[in-house]
Design a protein around this motif. Sequence first.
Motif, PDB file in Angstrom:
ATOM      1  N   ALA A 150      19.485 -16.537   8.074  1.00  0.00           N
ATOM      2  CA  ALA A 150      20.317 -17.591   8.646  1.00  0.00           C
ATOM      3  C   ALA A 150      21.335 -17.017   9.632  1.00  0.00           C
ATOM      4  O   ALA A 150      21.740 -17.700  10.580  1.00  0.00           O
ATOM      5  N   GLU A 151      21.708 -15.774   9.421  1.00  0.00           N
ATOM      6  CA  GLU A 151      22.737 -15.151  10.265  1.00  0.00           C
ATOM      7  C   GLU A 151      22.153 -14.323  11.399  1.00  0.00           C
ATOM      8  O   GLU A 151      22.827 -14.077  12.406  1.00  0.00           O
ATOM      9  N   HIS A 152      20.919 -13.858  11.257  1.00  0.00           N
ATOM     10  CA  HIS A 152      20.333 -12.955  12.243  1.00  0.00           C
ATOM     11  C   HIS A 152      18.955 -13.475  12.668  1.00  0.00           C
ATOM     12  O   HIS A 152      18.070 -13.663  11.820  1.00  0.00           O
ATOM     13  N   ARG A 153      18.780 -13.713  13.949  1.00  0.00           N
ATOM     14  CA  ARG A 153      17.455 -14.088  14.443  1.00  0.00           C
ATOM     15  C   ARG A 153      16.520 -12.908  14.200  1.00  0.00           C
ATOM     16  O   ARG A 153      16.782 -11.777  14.648  1.00  0.00           O
ATOM     17  N   THR A 154      15.429 -13.170  13.503  1.00  0.00           N
ATOM     18  CA  THR A 154      14.508 -12.114  13.104  1.00  0.00           C
ATOM     19  C   THR A 154      13.119 -12.426  13.645  1.00  0.00           C
ATOM     20  O   THR A 154      12.541 -13.465  13.317  1.00  0.00           O
ATOM     21  N   VAL A 155      12.613 -11.535  14.468  1.00  0.00           N
ATOM     22  CA  VAL A 155      11.282 -11.694  15.038  1.00  0.00           C
ATOM     23  C   VAL A 155      10.403 -10.585  14.484  1.00  0.00           C
ATOM     24  O   VAL A 155      10.683  -9.395  14.680  1.00  0.00           O
ATOM     25  N   LEU A 156       9.359 -10.979  13.779  1.00  0.00           N
ATOM     26  CA  LEU A 156       8.465 -10.011  13.159  1.00  0.00           C
ATOM     27  C   LEU A 156       7.523  -9.412  14.201  1.00  0.00           C
ATOM     28  O   LEU A 156       7.399  -9.936  15.312  1.00  0.00           O
ATOM     29  N   PRO A 157       6.860  -8.323  13.865  1.00  0.00           N
ATOM     30  CA  PRO A 157       5.881  -7.747  14.801  1.00  0.00           C
ATOM     31  C   PRO A 157       4.876  -8.800  15.250  1.00  0.00           C
ATOM     32  O   PRO A 157       4.374  -9.592  14.445  1.00  0.00           O
ATOM     33  N   GLY A 158       4.616  -8.846  16.534  1.00  0.00           N
ATOM     34  CA  GLY A 158       3.686  -9.833  17.070  1.00  0.00           C
ATOM     35  C   GLY A 158       4.340 -11.117  17.511  1.00  0.00           C
ATOM     36  O   GLY A 158       3.685 -11.976  18.096  1.00  0.00           O
ATOM     37  N   GLY A 159       5.643 -11.291  17.206  1.00  0.00           N
ATOM     38  CA  GLY A 159       6.354 -12.448  17.715  1.00  0.00           C
ATOM     39  C   GLY A 159       6.606 -13.576  16.749  1.00  0.00           C
ATOM     40  O   GLY A 159       7.119 -14.626  17.147  1.00  0.00           O
ATOM     41  N   TYR A 160       6.278 -13.402  15.475  1.00  0.00           N
ATOM     42  CA  TYR A 160       6.552 -14.447  14.488  1.00  0.00           C
ATOM     43  C   TYR A 160       8.060 -14.511  14.231  1.00  0.00           C
ATOM     44  O   TYR A 160       8.687 -13.503  13.900  1.00  0.00           O
ATOM     45  N   VAL A 161       8.649 -15.707  14.363  1.00  0.00           N
ATOM     46  CA  VAL A 161      10.083 -15.889  14.143  1.00  0.00           C
ATOM     47  C   VAL A 161      10.306 -16.252  12.677  1.00  0.00           C
ATOM     48  O   VAL A 161       9.891 -17.330  12.216  1.00  0.00           O
TER      49      VAL A 161
ATOM     50  N   PHE B 105       4.697 -24.531  14.098  1.00  0.00           N
ATOM     51  CA  PHE B 105       4.128 -24.423  15.436  1.00  0.00           C
ATOM     52  C   PHE B 105       5.141 -23.893  16.452  1.00  0.00           C
ATOM     53  O   PHE B 105       4.833 -23.779  17.631  1.00  0.00           O
ATOM     54  N   GLU B 106       6.329 -23.561  15.963  1.00  0.00           N
ATOM     55  CA  GLU B 106       7.329 -22.866  16.775  1.00  0.00           C
ATOM     56  C   GLU B 106       7.483 -21.416  16.320  1.00  0.00           C
ATOM     57  O   GLU B 106       7.618 -20.509  17.136  1.00  0.00           O
ATOM     58  N   SER B 107       7.414 -21.200  15.016  1.00  0.00           N
ATOM     59  CA  SER B 107       7.603 -19.846  14.478  1.00  0.00           C
ATOM     60  C   SER B 107       6.407 -18.938  14.737  1.00  0.00           C
ATOM     61  O   SER B 107       6.566 -17.756  15.030  1.00  0.00           O
ATOM     62  N   ASP B 108       5.196 -19.490  14.609  1.00  0.00           N
ATOM     63  CA  ASP B 108       3.993 -18.656  14.582  1.00  0.00           C
ATOM     64  C   ASP B 108       3.347 -18.605  15.964  1.00  0.00           C
ATOM     65  O   ASP B 108       2.906 -19.642  16.486  1.00  0.00           O
ATOM     66  N   PRO B 109       3.250 -17.427  16.573  1.00  0.00           N
ATOM     67  CA  PRO B 109       2.623 -17.343  17.903  1.00  0.00           C
ATOM     68  C   PRO B 109       1.152 -17.748  17.908  1.00  0.00           C
ATOM     69  O   PRO B 109       0.620 -18.118  18.948  1.00  0.00           O
ATOM     70  N   ALA B 110       0.492 -17.695  16.750  1.00  0.00           N
ATOM     71  CA  ALA B 110      -0.901 -18.137  16.680  1.00  0.00           C
ATOM     72  C   ALA B 110      -1.021 -19.653  16.781  1.00  0.00           C
ATOM     73  O   ALA B 110      -2.103 -20.172  17.078  1.00  0.00           O
ATOM     74  N   LEU B 111       0.087 -20.365  16.545  1.00  0.00           N
ATOM     75  CA  LEU B 111       0.080 -21.823  16.552  1.00  0.00           C
ATOM     76  C   LEU B 111       0.821 -22.436  17.734  1.00  0.00           C
ATOM     77  O   LEU B 111       0.572 -23.597  18.081  1.00  0.00           O
ATOM     78  N   ARG B 112       1.738 -21.684  18.354  1.00  0.00           N
ATOM     79  CA  ARG B 112       2.575 -22.271  19.403  1.00  0.00           C
ATOM     80  C   ARG B 112       1.789 -22.975  20.495  1.00  0.00           C
ATOM     81  O   ARG B 112       2.153 -24.098  20.899  1.00  0.00           O
ATOM     82  N   PRO B 113       0.701 -22.392  21.013  1.00  0.00           N
ATOM     83  CA  PRO B 113      -0.015 -23.081  22.095  1.00  0.00           C
ATOM     84  C   PRO B 113      -0.682 -24.380  21.652  1.00  0.00           C
ATOM     85  O   PRO B 113      -1.153 -25.148  22.498  1.00  0.00           O
ATOM     86  N   LEU B 114      -0.719 -24.638  20.337  1.00  0.00           N
ATOM     87  CA  LEU B 114      -1.429 -25.795  19.812  1.00  0.00           C
ATOM     88  C   LEU B 114      -0.490 -26.864  19.271  1.00  0.00           C
ATOM     89  O   LEU B 114      -0.937 -27.826  18.644  1.00  0.00           O
ATOM     90  N   ARG B 115       0.809 -26.734  19.520  1.00  0.00           N
ATOM     91  CA  ARG B 115       1.748 -27.653  18.884  1.00  0.00           C
ATOM     92  C   ARG B 115       1.601 -29.085  19.408  1.00  0.00           C
ATOM     93  O   ARG B 115       1.790 -30.034  18.637  1.00  0.00           O
ATOM     94  N   GLU B 116       1.255 -29.259  20.682  1.00  0.00           N
ATOM     95  CA  GLU B 116       1.069 -30.624  21.181  1.00  0.00           C
ATOM     96  C   GLU B 116      -0.171 -31.259  20.576  1.00  0.00           C
ATOM     97  O   GLU B 116      -0.162 -32.452  20.239  1.00  0.00           O
ATOM     98  N   ALA B 117      -1.228 -30.500  20.421  1.00  0.00           N
ATOM     99  CA  ALA B 117      -2.420 -31.023  19.757  1.00  0.00           C
ATOM    100  C   ALA B 117      -2.102 -31.379  18.303  1.00  0.00           C
ATOM    101  O   ALA B 117      -2.574 -32.410  17.786  1.00  0.00           O
ATOM    102  N   ALA B 118      -1.297 -30.550  17.641  1.00  0.00           N
ATOM    103  CA  ALA B 118      -0.911 -30.833  16.261  1.00  0.00           C
ATOM    104  C   ALA B 118      -0.122 -32.136  16.175  1.00  0.00           C
ATOM    105  O   ALA B 118      -0.300 -32.920  15.226  1.00  0.00           O
ATOM    106  N   GLU B 119       0.750 -32.392  17.140  1.00  0.00           N
ATOM    107  CA  GLU B 119       1.504 -33.642  17.161  1.00  0.00           C
ATOM    108  C   GLU B 119       0.565 -34.838  17.275  1.00  0.00           C
ATOM    109  O   GLU B 119       0.735 -35.858  16.588  1.00  0.00           O
ATOM    110  N   LEU B 120      -0.430 -34.731  18.141  1.00  0.00           N
ATOM    111  CA  LEU B 120      -1.371 -35.829  18.313  1.00  0.00           C
ATOM    112  C   LEU B 120      -2.166 -36.083  17.032  1.00  0.00           C
ATOM    113  O   LEU B 120      -2.401 -37.237  16.641  1.00  0.00           O
TER     114      LEU B 120
END
Length: 433
Positions: A214-225, A338-353
């Motif tokens: 909660a206090e520190h933005r943490t990005v894991l290897p590969g870009g997972y927030v 779909f914001e945290s996981d780089p494997a899902l980010r490009p698909l977040r609009e499709a997920a909304e639909l």
Amino acid sequence: MARYHQPGVVVTDHRFTVPLDHDAPDGGQLELFGREIAAVGRAEGGDLPWLVYLEGGPGFGARRLTGRQAWLDRALRDYRVLLLDQRGTGASTPRNRQSLAALAGPAAQAGHLALFRADSIVRDCEAVRTRLTGGAPWTVLGQSFGGFCAIHYLSTAPEGLREVLITGGLPSLHHHADDVYRAAYPRIRRKNEAHYDRYPDDVARVRRIAAHLAEHRTVLPGGYVLTPEAFQSLGLMLGTADGSHQLHYLLADAFIRAGDRLELSDAFQESALAALSFAGHPLYALLHEACYGGAGDRPTGWAAERVRAEFPAFDARAALDGDDPVLLTGETIHPWHFESDPALRPLREAAELLAHRADWPALYDPARLAANEVPVAAVVYHDDMYVDTAHSLETARAVRGLRTWVTDEYEHDGLRTGPHVLDRLIGLVRGET
């Protein structure tokens, strides 16, 4: 076809071509992968009935078992087994951010993904069955979501079935996704409480990690927030036989001292990433709530996220402001995945639909199930974290002739612990017990 040997078995790899849309067979095609396994000495005979295994999920390919591991030892006494990667998973034309990028935008992606539910999977199974068995019916073994597929199979193509065996996978026939998650959060809380009773020091460990995130933005290897909410998703581990213990070990070594400050260790970050990333199974996140689409005319609408607001004890940030334990979550998918996981980010609009689609076809036919003539046996795990026991028993009563075994000896992954669960189900479906 590739053929090779493993200890005690002969393995043959098969590939099948099926329509992307079975209602438009002249359109696109998919390739399905299935691994045939037969016992040494019986592989050449044609007398063995077939058993097709449908993995849990959605979104997971069939497990890559070696030799006669887990339930296979029991199955191979009576069957020739097909471990089928369901469409879009494993080696069956996998669908992920890379392959879906070729489609023309989120609407095309969502329309494409709508063809990867249980209804299409069962039609794939029927296409494969006629090619492998010469038209003879086969036995289906459905684990978790594979059981959902099996109930759809009974609803639409029972003529293809010799027997049905279901492990932890009797779906609700009528309940909306909201009802599914209203039943789920209390079960998840009980799993948290059992874990904290077993490992009381983990109450402080979980709180400490959540506070750090909660206090520190943490990005894991590969870009997972890794946010506090994403960290809570590690609670998915709590519904398996050794999940609580594995979670404890993961939490125990979370921090390392770097000079005058504490940081999350590389080892913890790598292990958390392995547990949280959807890179290997994105369809799980994309289609999980769609499994419940068709129960009524309402969209699923991010049901797990909306219903979570009715259970404020799962608000990690609020818990940090007070003295309550931080509760972990379970089998729930949220928009922030779909914001945290780089494997899902490009698909977040499709997920909304997909989340806002209201016209999903119904997956189950209660009238046909009530007239069922296929032998069916199902194990229902008492207080299963992933599939509601009450909903499962309600469905069991709705399927004519279905025999149940309700047990608290196993968690949701009981089938994977050895031959015992499958042996009991085979006895039940054949009337031997």
